[in-house]
Write an enzyme that holds these catalytic residues in place. Sequence first.
Site, short mmCIF file in Angstrom:
data_model
loop_
_atom_site.label_atom_id
_atom_site.label_comp_id
_atom_site.label_asym_id
_atom_site.label_seq_id
_atom_site.Cartn_x
_atom_site.Cartn_y
_atom_site.Cartn_z
N SER A 157 0.82 -1.23 -0.04
CA SER A 157 0.02 0.02 -0.05
C SER A 157 0.99 1.32 0.04
CB SER A 157 -0.94 -0.13 1.24
OG SER A 157 -0.14 -0.08 2.46
N HIS A 166 -5.20 -3.33 -3.06
CA HIS A 166 -4.86 -2.20 -3.88
C HIS A 166 -4.69 -2.92 -5.54
CE1 HIS A 166 -4.20 0.97 -0.98
NE2 HIS A 166 -3.85 0.00 -0.21
N LYS A 220 -11.77 0.82 -2.42
CA LYS A 220 -10.49 1.45 -3.25
C LYS A 220 -11.07 1.39 -4.64
CE LYS A 220 -7.32 0.18 0.53
NZ LYS A 220 -7.52 1.35 1.26
#
Length: 384
Positions: free
Chosen positions: A182, A210, A239
């Site tokens: 991250s 991610h 995300k």
Amino acid sequence: MHSLDAFASGKLAALEAMSLRRRLKPTRRLPGAFVERDGRRLLSFSCNDYLGLSQHPAVIAAAQAAVAAHGAGSGASRLVTGDNPLIEELEARLARLKGTQACVVFGSGYLANTGVIPTFAGKQDVVFVDELAHACIWAGAQLSGAKVVSFPHNDSDALAELLAEHRASFRHAIVATDGVFSMDGDVAPLDWLSAVCEANDAWLLVDDAHGVGVLGGGKGAAALFPDAEIPLQMGTLSKALGSYGGYLCGSQSAVDFLKTRARTIVYTTGLPPASAAAALAALDLIEADPAFAAEPLRKARLFTQAAGLPRAESPIVPVILGEADAALAASAALEAEGFLVVAIRPPTVPAGAARLRLAFSAEHPDDEILRLAALVRPYLGAKA
Ligand SMILES: Cc1ncc(COP(=O)(O)O)c(C=O)c1O
């Protein structure tokens, strides 16, 4: 002064002196990767909304329709009456995307990792964690009561040596890593890690917070390593999917066991229906257009090439500046130019590795990326 307040103020003063005190800043998100902060409109490189889907009309409409149909909250633990049908539908979609038998949705990614690891590991077990893994993997490992062993970042040989040293003393072993890190944006060598796990009867947990939606045509980092065996595939809806919530994809029996025993399923309220509906709408958009899913990485690579940095492996690009002060000063200078690039300081990153963390979005205009690269280049020279 009350002893509690004396303690808190003393700690805050010490953090302030090290430039490590943090403050919340009200930020209004706007379409097109912009935000409004302190009355200014800034192009943000500090949102994890890689595809801009939190602002997408179809995603917003799906969330609004779910609120109208099901209400604002889910009202109870999923095991009582909070198992909204939209959550079940979302689990089926995520399992299909990840190519696993089943999936369980949690209230957040943090809740997923802090629920999954303690469900599969306890006092008789060992959990190996990449040294740069996300805080919620560490929290889950510590909560489990298992022995926790850190392994050097992305180093499968070192992991093999540690397994050779410790594995035989424990009942079960979990190896936990981010798929995309991250704060560094690099991708874990999942093929090598998987081989080491298979050779040592260890269970690989990959946190793809991610990667999902942006790598491997939207399927995530695991799709880059088709031969890797990853029994525990965790991720977040917060995300690239533009919503909120977390998930674990895996075998039917692993998922069924989590649904009955994970404390962060049993003892917490189910995901709000609107969050599930928004994630479903986001998956529709991602699955319909893999080229769109690839855009954040293309933008990140445009930046790294223009700035003279190593080629981006994901939409996250770190610009490591060293001390917290340097990162704060660079962030302020970029803000004066209309860019929001938040400084990341210890303990989120190791001491001496404060940085600008840039998160690229499909919505960033190419010319603005090039302007940002030109502004960042002098900082790289200064560091060198
Ligand atoms: C690698 C990683 N895992 C897990 C999380 C937590 O996910 P969530 O925000 O859904 O709690 C984050 C960030 O928030 C993350 O970066």
